[in-house]
Write an enzyme that holds these catalytic residues in place. Sequence first.
Site, PDB file in Angstrom:
ATOM      1  N   ALA A 156       1.320 -46.157 -34.888  1.00 14.46           N
ATOM      2  CA  ALA A 156       0.351 -45.185 -34.800  1.00 14.46           C
ATOM      3  C   ALA A 156       0.297 -45.891 -32.838  1.00 14.46           C
ATOM      4  O   ALA A 156       0.284 -47.066 -32.901  1.00 14.46           O
ATOM      5  CB  ALA A 156      -0.599 -46.003 -35.810  1.00 14.46           C
ATOM      6  N   HIS A 157      -0.647 -45.775 -33.145  1.00 15.80           N
ATOM      7  CA  HIS A 157      -1.849 -46.189 -31.128  1.00 15.80           C
ATOM      8  C   HIS A 157      -1.435 -48.149 -31.567  1.00 15.80           C
ATOM      9  O   HIS A 157      -1.421 -48.398 -32.568  1.00 15.80           O
ATOM     10  CB  HIS A 157      -3.130 -45.719 -31.263  1.00 15.80           C
ATOM     11  CG  HIS A 157      -4.133 -46.730 -32.257  1.00 15.80           C
ATOM     12  ND1 HIS A 157      -4.451 -47.592 -31.723  1.00 15.80           N
ATOM     13  CD2 HIS A 157      -4.725 -45.837 -33.195  1.00 15.80           C
ATOM     14  CE1 HIS A 157      -5.374 -47.498 -32.750  1.00 15.80           C
ATOM     15  NE2 HIS A 157      -5.905 -46.502 -33.413  1.00 15.80           N
TER      16      HIS A 157
END
Length: 211
Positions: free
Chosen positions: A118-119
């Site tokens: 994820a980010h």
Amino acid sequence: PSASISRNVTIGEGTNVDPGAVIHQGVEIGRDCQIGSNVVLSHCRIGDGVSIGANTVVGGAGFGFEITADGPVALPHVGSVEIGAQTQIAAGCTIDRGTLGMTRIGQQVMIDNLVHVAHNCVIEDRAVLAAQVGLAGGAQIGAGAMLAGQAGVSSQIRVGKGAVVMGQSGVTKDVPDGATVVGFPAEDAREVWRERAALRRLLRSSGQKKG
């Protein structure tokens, strides 16, 4: 010929781009890389000798949102992804760009099929992530750490250097360097095995008394 390469893309000498790949504007790819079929690259910089398997997406927007009275509202992601030299990323992975800063993957990292990063995650050098591992936003994986299949790491949690997360474990708190954890929530593996052994002895003892 079927690959799509936008303007202002840099591709190093010796790099192969397979059919169906899509490389968006501004992407930088180093030397001697292998970009598999139908890979999509955007908002990223890739070091030398990196291999990316078919159907992997690097640099897509992360899953960031705010809950409002009218429902969830997606937040814009304007960051990027950086992948270090000699890293291997297998097929069907997704690596999101940072919300504001960068999602970083170090050198000589090995990522198996169907892994989600994820980010704003950070994966340090030589870490190994087996198939179906999932990292929530901002998770950090220390150098040389190993995550077995289907393990998950919560947002903003760090797995220490050389640590091992066993299969299907859910990491909800920081893991010290060199530790081995298992279960959900993930705990020190030796403690878990001792507790389970004690429970088995207790159950056997209870059954014998009843008999």
